[in-house]
Scaffold this active site. Structure first.
Site: not given
Length: 518
Positions: A301, A352, A406
């Site tokens: 992430d 990411e 998300d």
């Protein structure tokens, strides 16, 4: 990342159905692995498995440990199967099925059943002799973090859940004599916490091995930062940028952009990269190695934070008055490559890289052949021809998503989150009429047919669920992370339960993503 075309499904463990408040490593998880194999998927993406706590809304991205596992995912049914609890004890802790996780009730359930398991484990050494050796092996193997996590957890409990700098000074500063005395006085309680982690990883290992036998790889998720009030910062304060009182000198976030005029102030402590460089990035190497013990793939992430990070003075209330600082992610990844004996292009990571990404980040990804992420929902505004998320611009070494945890669901996006221009462009790109009823299937087929090596579909899109079923709304502080499959929805994913399930296997074969188990 392993070469070749593959596909997967994004479904967090907590979203599985079951009778104990949240999804867990029980029979439903094994049935879902069977479903993935049968439908031609070879990747199961999950969110971070670390402990989640109520003060952070049970977000898996804000945890008191980067190494420990979330006890809520321990399966009571598997405890019963190993004789650690009785059928009567199991039945008395069952909870009604619901479309939202009840984290509080699930926590009470697991604490009760694990306490019973611990008493039974200690009370009948002969009956559980087969577990005692593996337990001691686990304690030795995970000594890098396990005892520190147990100490942190118990000290938090003893001092009213206060942040660690507010504990008595001898514990906040990790005085060796004081900690040794505390451990000697509380060995039973500390061993119970370690036992809970042993059970968690024992069950995760069983699921991971079951998935692997069916040609399915578990894909985990690694938050780049850790919480300040965590076992990691308390036990390795020199690895973080802290002041003399143990509080963050500066914190992490991202600068103002199109989406936020004040940026995002996450509040996580930043790393002391110079100190980490001095010991060969031991903490990071240990963390990456630990994450890959049970997951064959990991999403990192906010990958750009390994190249450069936004430094915000801790006294600032927003992210506006920060600055970019370089990070030695290249050196750290090189060190980890040496540990693995791996060369460039062999690291099992996905970066990411959503949002504004600079050339230095792209160069770092290119150097280590790391795939980035492409989200189809971002592709259909103005300028589709040049949009990097549009299927015709996606590179093979990518992971394409209809949406992530998300984002809205495909149906929610079509019905409310998207603009008129996005809907018009999406239908034109698909070359067909798009409706609420078929938008998920159209977008799924678009992802599977793309040239991206990996295509990942959230489970909500497989079922055509609307925006009320999304996992996270980043702008909302509460009400996230709780979505669960109802038993009927779960059954509809299984063979014969949903007309699209059979079609998915055909599409995975058609687009070269079908993988037979070894």
């Amino acid at each position: 990342m392993e070469k070749g075309r593959r596909s997967g499904v994004l479904l967090h463990i907590s979203s599985l159905p079951g009778a104990f408040g949240v999804g867990d490593f029980g029979p439903e998880a094994f049935a879902f692995a069977d479903y993935l194999h049968g439908a031609g998927f070879s990747v199961w993406q999950i969110l971070p498995l670390s402990p989640a706590i109520s003060i952070f809304g049970y977000s898996p991205y804000s945890s008191p440990s980067a190494f420990a596992g979330n006890m809520l995912f321990i399966s009571p049914r598997r405890l019963c199967a190993e004789g650690l609890i009785t059928e009567a004890e199991l039945s008395s802790h069952m909870l009604p099925a619901a479309s939202a996780a009840d984290f509080d009730a699930a926590g009470r359930c697991r604490r009760d059943l694990l306490s019973l398991s611990w008493k039974r484990f200690n009370g009948d050494p002969e009956a559980f002799s087969g577990l005692r050796g593996p337990f001691e092996d686990f304690r030795g193997r995970e000594s890098f973090w396990l005892r520190d996590y147990a100490l942190f957890t118990l000290l938090k409990e003893r001092y009213g859940d206060r942040c660690w700098p507010e504990w008595p000074r001898e514990f906040a500063s990790r005085d060796e004599g004081a900690l040794a005395a505390f451990a000697a006085e509380n060995e039973e309680a500390l061993s119970f916490i370690e036992f809970t982690q042993f059970i968690f990883y024992r069950q995760l290992e069983a699921l991971s091995e079951y998935c692997a036998a069916r040609g399915v790889t578990l894909m985990g998720d690694l938050p780049i930062y850790v919480a300040w009030d965590s076992a990691d910062v308390w036990s390795h304060p020199g690895a973080f940028d802290l002041d003399a009182e143990g509080r963050p000198r500066c914190v992490a976030g991202v600068p103002p952009d199109y989406f936020s005029a004040t940026g995002q102030r996450w509040g996580n402590p930043l790393y002391n990269w110079e100190a980490m460089r001095a010991d060969g990035f031991a903490w990071w190497r240990g963390r990456l190695a630990h994450s890959l013990k049970y997951c064959g793939l990991m999403r990192i992430d906010h990958f750009r934070g390994l190249c450069a990070y936004w430094e915000i003075p801790a006294s600032e209330r927003t992210a506006q008055n920060g600055c970019w600082r370089p990070a030695p992610g290249r050196e750290m990844l090189e060190a980890f490559c040496s540990d693995l004996g791996a060369g460039a292009g062999e690291l099992p990571f996905i970066a990411e890289d959503l949002g504004v990404i600079t050339d230095d980040v792209r160069a770092l990804m290119e150097e280590f052949s790391l795939p980035g992420m492409k989200v189809l929902m971002f592709a259909f505004g103005d300028g589709v021809a040049d949009n990097p998320y549009a299927p015709h611009n996606i590179r093979p070494r990518s992971a394409v998503y209809t949406g992530t945890h998300d984002n809205d669901t495909a149906v929610g996006w079509w019905r409310g989150s998207s603009t008129v221009r996005e809907r018009v462009n999406f239908a034109a790109y698909a070359g067909r009429e798009v409706t609420r009823e078929n938008v998920s299937r159209v977008m799924i087929q678009m992802a599977l047919s793309s040239v991206a090596d990996l295509a990942v579909i959230p489970a909500q899109d497989l079922l055509g669920l609307d925006g009320s079923c999304r996992m996270n709304r980043p702008a909302a502080a509460r009400g996230n992370w709780s979505w669960r499959l109802l038993p009927a929805e779960f059954c509809s994913l299984l063979p014969g339960g949903h007309d699209f399930s059979e079609r998915l296997r055909e599409l995975n074969i058609l687009y070269g993503r079908f993988k037979e188990a070894d």
